[in-house]
Enzyme design. Structure first.
Site, PDB file in Angstrom:
ATOM      1  N   GLU A 193      -5.792  -2.505  14.608  1.00 27.10           N
ATOM      2  CA  GLU A 193      -5.664  -2.821  16.030  1.00 27.10           C
ATOM      3  C   GLU A 193      -6.600  -1.957  16.872  1.00 27.10           C
ATOM      4  O   GLU A 193      -6.976  -0.852  16.487  1.00 27.10           O
ATOM      5  CB  GLU A 193      -4.224  -2.556  16.512  1.00 27.10           C
TER       6      GLU A 193
ATOM      7  N   SER B 282       1.251  -7.706   6.823  1.00 26.21           N
ATOM      8  CA  SER B 282       1.973  -8.458   5.781  1.00 26.21           C
ATOM      9  C   SER B 282       3.427  -8.662   6.192  1.00 26.21           C
ATOM     10  O   SER B 282       3.773  -8.532   7.361  1.00 26.21           O
ATOM     11  CB  SER B 282       1.907  -7.689   4.452  1.00 26.21           C
TER      12      SER B 282
ATOM     13  N   SER C 160       0.844  -1.200   0.000  1.00 24.87           N
ATOM     14  CA  SER C 160       0.000   0.000   0.000  1.00 24.87           C
ATOM     15  C   SER C 160       0.877   1.247   0.000  1.00 24.87           C
ATOM     16  O   SER C 160       1.769   1.381   0.830  1.00 24.87           O
ATOM     17  CB  SER C 160      -0.894   0.030   1.249  1.00 24.87           C
TER      18      SER C 160
ATOM     19  N   ARG D 228       0.081  -8.126  -3.437  1.00 29.03           N
ATOM     20  CA  ARG D 228       0.409  -9.350  -2.702  1.00 29.03           C
ATOM     21  C   ARG D 228      -0.884  -9.999  -2.254  1.00 29.03           C
ATOM     22  O   ARG D 228      -1.941  -9.383  -2.238  1.00 29.03           O
ATOM     23  CB  ARG D 228       1.296  -9.038  -1.497  1.00 29.03           C
ATOM     24  N   THR D 229      -0.794 -11.276  -1.900  1.00 31.13           N
ATOM     25  CA  THR D 229      -1.909 -11.950  -1.234  1.00 31.13           C
ATOM     26  C   THR D 229      -1.696 -11.805   0.267  1.00 31.13           C
ATOM     27  O   THR D 229      -0.618 -12.122   0.772  1.00 31.13           O
ATOM     28  CB  THR D 229      -1.949 -13.443  -1.622  1.00 31.13           C
ATOM     29  N   HIS D 230      -2.708 -11.276   0.947  1.00 32.05           N
ATOM     30  CA  HIS D 230      -2.601 -11.071   2.392  1.00 32.05           C
ATOM     31  C   HIS D 230      -3.125 -12.282   3.153  1.00 32.05           C
ATOM     32  O   HIS D 230      -4.025 -12.982   2.690  1.00 32.05           O
ATOM     33  CB  HIS D 230      -3.389  -9.825   2.817  1.00 32.05           C
TER      34      HIS D 230
ATOM     35  N   ASN E 169      -0.168   5.960   8.340  1.00 26.21           N
ATOM     36  CA  ASN E 169      -1.051   6.484   9.399  1.00 26.21           C
ATOM     37  C   ASN E 169      -0.400   6.231  10.751  1.00 26.21           C
ATOM     38  O   ASN E 169       0.392   5.299  10.888  1.00 26.21           O
ATOM     39  CB  ASN E 169      -2.424   5.784   9.344  1.00 26.21           C
TER      40      ASN E 169
ATOM     41  N   HIS F  64      -4.186  -1.687  -5.462  1.00 27.89           N
ATOM     42  CA  HIS F  64      -3.096  -2.592  -5.841  1.00 27.89           C
ATOM     43  C   HIS F  64      -3.293  -3.009  -7.307  1.00 27.89           C
ATOM     44  O   HIS F  64      -4.410  -3.111  -7.772  1.00 27.89           O
ATOM     45  CB  HIS F  64      -3.095  -3.854  -4.980  1.00 27.89           C
TER      46      HIS F  64
END
Ligand code: 8IG
Length: 277
Positions: free
Chosen positions: A197, A216, A42, A96-98, A239, A74
């Site tokens: 979180e 990731s 990202s 990417r695959t997360h 952020n 993406h």
């Protein structure tokens, strides 16, 4: 459907699927090998053009073991890029695959394994993440020195007791700092996601020694080391982490911070890759 390249089938050897993907990459790009691989996270999407001229592209859909892109912002293409000034080739993964996509860990680390199978000696793993240090304003790139893998999973299958001391290669971090002496380092904490979180989890990450929170990279870095690759990890703080920031987190803000930081990140990535390829 039974395919020899089905990563969901426990009988399939994921390394054999990576070899198969590497063969298709070599065919489609007309390059016997790629020297270095890059995964754009990202906020890093604009960086690829600055690495060098794109000589060929391959769609994920055409490669054994790969899936189409799942996250807004993406790109679902893999590029073979001529690294400016070196004559070497970079394999640039636009997405990417997360782990949170639920496709399994094999899918998460498949690009890394394919990069190794394609001949890469080094992989540059980039991501967008939350920052715990209030001095790191959104848009600040930070080198990953080490990680905490809070997924409680491993990409490794079987009794391969891999050493992860110096997982994030010191020499590569030093090379990055030679291109940009302002670069600081931090410990990256991979949470499973896809929710961000809670403030309490961010405080926990800090107590545990973390500086950056994301979804990731840690699992990919482990797989990269298993495949014998040197790893450079660079996080873009898009952020401040929850509770450090005084307002709720939003994905469009993350994308905006990435857009604003794109020129600096692109220059950094291009300079680092030229130096280490
Ligand atoms: I961009 O604050 C991005 N990805 N876990 N926390 C976690 N992942 C992220 C964050 C964040 N920002």
């Amino acid at each position: 459907m039974n395919s020899p390249f089905d990563l969901d089938d426990p009988k399939t050897d994921p390394h054999a699927v990576a070899q198969a993907a590497a063969r298709v990459i070599a065919q489609r790009t007309d390059a016997e090998r790629h020297d270095i691989a890059v995964v754009l996270g990202s906020g890093w999407g604009g960086a690829a053009d600055l690495i060098g001229e794109t000589l060929a592209t391959v769609d994920h859909a055409d490669l054994p073991g790969f899936h189409p892109a799942a996250v807004a912002g993406h790109s679902g293409r893999i590029r073979s890029v001529a690294i400016a000034g070196t004559g070497r080739r970079a394999l640039v993964f636009g997405t990417r695959t997360h782990y949170y996509e639920g496709r399994g860990i094999r899918a998460v680390v498949h690009a890394v394994r394919s990069a190794g199978a394609a001949g890469a000696h080094t992989i540059v793993l980039t991501n967008g993440c939350g920052g715990l240090n209030p001095a790191w304003a959104p848009g600040t790139p930070v080198l990953i020195r080490d990680h905490l893998n809070l997924t409680a999973r491993s990409p490794i299958e079987g009794a391969d007791f891999l050493d992860l001391t110096d997982l994030y290669t010191l020499r590569l971090r030093e090379a990055a700092r030679e291109t940009d002496p302002r670069l600081e380092e931090g410990v990256y904490v991979q949470f499973p996601g896809p929710h961000y979180e809670t403030p309490a989890e961010v405080r926990m990450a800090k107590v545990l020694g973390g500086d950056l929170v994301g979804m990731s990279t840690a699992l990919e870095a482990i797989a990269a080391r298993q495949s014998g690759l040197d790893v450079l990890g660079i996080s873009l703080v898009t952020n401040l982490a929850a509770g450090i920031s005084d307002h709720p987190l939003r994905h469009d803000e993350v994308l905006e911070a990435g857009r604003a930081a794109a020129p600096r990140c692109g220059r950094l990535l291009a300079a680092v890759i030229e130096r280490i390829s």
